[in-house]
Design an enzyme around this catalytic site. Structure first.
Site, PDB file in Angstrom:
ATOM      1  N   ILE A 270      34.960  -8.480  35.193  1.00  0.00           N
ATOM      2  CA  ILE A 270      35.982  -7.718  34.478  1.00  0.00           C
ATOM      3  C   ILE A 270      36.207  -6.382  35.177  1.00  0.00           C
ATOM      4  O   ILE A 270      35.248  -5.704  35.561  1.00  0.00           O
ATOM      5  CB  ILE A 270      35.563  -7.486  33.015  1.00  0.00           C
TER       6      ILE A 270
ATOM      7  N   GLY B 112      32.299 -11.883  34.303  1.00  0.00           N
ATOM      8  CA  GLY B 112      33.432 -12.552  33.686  1.00  0.00           C
ATOM      9  C   GLY B 112      33.909 -13.756  34.463  1.00  0.00           C
ATOM     10  O   GLY B 112      34.532 -14.665  33.891  1.00  0.00           O
TER      11      GLY B 112
ATOM     12  N   ASP C 289      32.026 -16.541  32.999  1.00  0.00           N
ATOM     13  CA  ASP C 289      32.663 -16.889  31.723  1.00  0.00           C
ATOM     14  C   ASP C 289      33.891 -17.764  31.970  1.00  0.00           C
ATOM     15  O   ASP C 289      34.143 -18.723  31.236  1.00  0.00           O
ATOM     16  CB  ASP C 289      33.107 -15.621  30.990  1.00  0.00           C
TER      17      ASP C 289
ATOM     18  N   GLU D  39      25.938  -8.658  33.182  1.00  0.00           N
ATOM     19  CA  GLU D  39      26.092  -7.813  31.999  1.00  0.00           C
ATOM     20  C   GLU D  39      24.785  -7.143  31.576  1.00  0.00           C
ATOM     21  O   GLU D  39      24.787  -5.970  31.176  1.00  0.00           O
ATOM     22  CB  GLU D  39      26.657  -8.646  30.837  1.00  0.00           C
TER      23      GLU D  39
ATOM     24  N   ASP E  49      29.914 -11.296  26.578  1.00  0.00           N
ATOM     25  CA  ASP E  49      30.595 -11.588  25.318  1.00  0.00           C
ATOM     26  C   ASP E  49      31.865 -12.415  25.458  1.00  0.00           C
ATOM     27  O   ASP E  49      32.639 -12.540  24.508  1.00  0.00           O
ATOM     28  CB  ASP E  49      30.933 -10.283  24.579  1.00  0.00           C
TER      29      ASP E  49
END
Length: 288
Positions: free
Chosen positions: A83, A138, A141, A161, A169
């Protein structure tokens, strides 16, 4: 399903209006589309614009009758740096005099980003990830929401993270245990250690490793075309049942597939598959 009640999406819509992605149909005769992360100078870090464009691309592909399978790839030397932090629209930098309002704003931002990646999972068409170089935070993810994951030998994966003093998350902690098992997921998430392509294959994060980026692109294109050449209704149903069964008991999963096939076994594609088998030829399946 995303966009299920909307009108069909055209190729022109799929090619237009994206800043962080490039959506193409490499072979006009095949039902395979490529969604390419297209910010190589930023190592394809996921910006607010990317989080807005990913679900739009997936919704359009879901509605495109010509789309049978999707390849998710990336431009430049790395797949995704995670991210993008500190830029415009970063929810962590949003200021508010009210801490409760700030917390609620951050919560909504996280839910929106979660939904953006879940759109990959909810797209009825199977999505095959082609990972090369670094896949960080990310990015993990992102690929965890795909149906099939492949990588080149130079690929690496890391959940960073925990080293940034936050909890992942955007779906990795929910999806990875179902992909690689709880122990492997806990190892990756709690240590933040980097794994290479072969370790990723050994734990089941990826199913195939290719020697180079060129081999990866060719190999994933072949996988996607094999999927696209099959009955679209059978492929869509298989993905839907796999996802439902993943989150259900065996009994619930069996009930769901029985209900699905009660309707879908009446398809013209099944009749054509049987005729083609008996006539020893390749079947010609119906369009969506």
């Amino acid at each position: 399903m995303a966009g299920g009640g909307d009108r069909d999406a055209s190729d022109a819509e799929l090619r237009a209006g994206f800043e962080t992605l490039a959506v193409t149909r490499p072979d006009p005769s095949a039902g395979v589309y490529e969604v390419r992360l297209n910010r190589p100078a930023q190592r394809n870090a996921l910006s607010p614009a990317a989080f807005a464009e990913i679900p739009r691309a997936m919704s359009l592909l879901d509605r495109a009758p010509s789309a049978r399978a999707v390849v998710l790839s990336a431009a430049g030397p790395h797949f995704c740096a995670g991210i993008e932090l500190g830029g415009p629209g970063d929810p962590l930098s949003a200021a508010s005099a009210d801490p409760v309002a700030a917390a609620e704003g951050l919560r909504r931002a996280v839910l929106d980003m979660q939904a953006a990646l879940t759109a990959i999972e909810r797209c009825r068409k199977p999505v095959v990830a082609a990972v090369h170089g670094a896949c960080v935070g990310g990015g993990v993810d992102l690929v965890a929401a795909c149906d099939i994951r492949c990588c080149s030998r130079d690929a690496s994966f890391v959940l960073k993270e925990v080293d940034m003093a936050i909890v992942a998350d955007l779906g990795a902690l929910q999806r990875l245990p179902r992909i690689v098992g709880y122990g492997n997921a806990a190892d990756l998430a709690l240590t933040g250690r980097k794994i290479n392509a072969m370790e990723a294959k050994d734990m089941g994060l990826v199913t195939r490793v290719f020697d180079s980026k060129q081999d990866l692109d060719a190999g994933v294109a072949k996988i996607a075309k094999e999927i696209a050449d099959k009955s679209a209704w059978a492929v869509i149903g298989t993905k839907a049942v796999l996802l439902r069964s993943r989150d259900a008991t065996i009994e619930q999963g069996l009930e769901h597939v029985a209900t699905w096939n009660a309707g879908m076994m009446r398809s013209n594609d099944l009749k054509e598959a049987i005729r083609a088998f008996l006539e020893k030829r390749k079947p010609v399946f119906s369009k969506l």
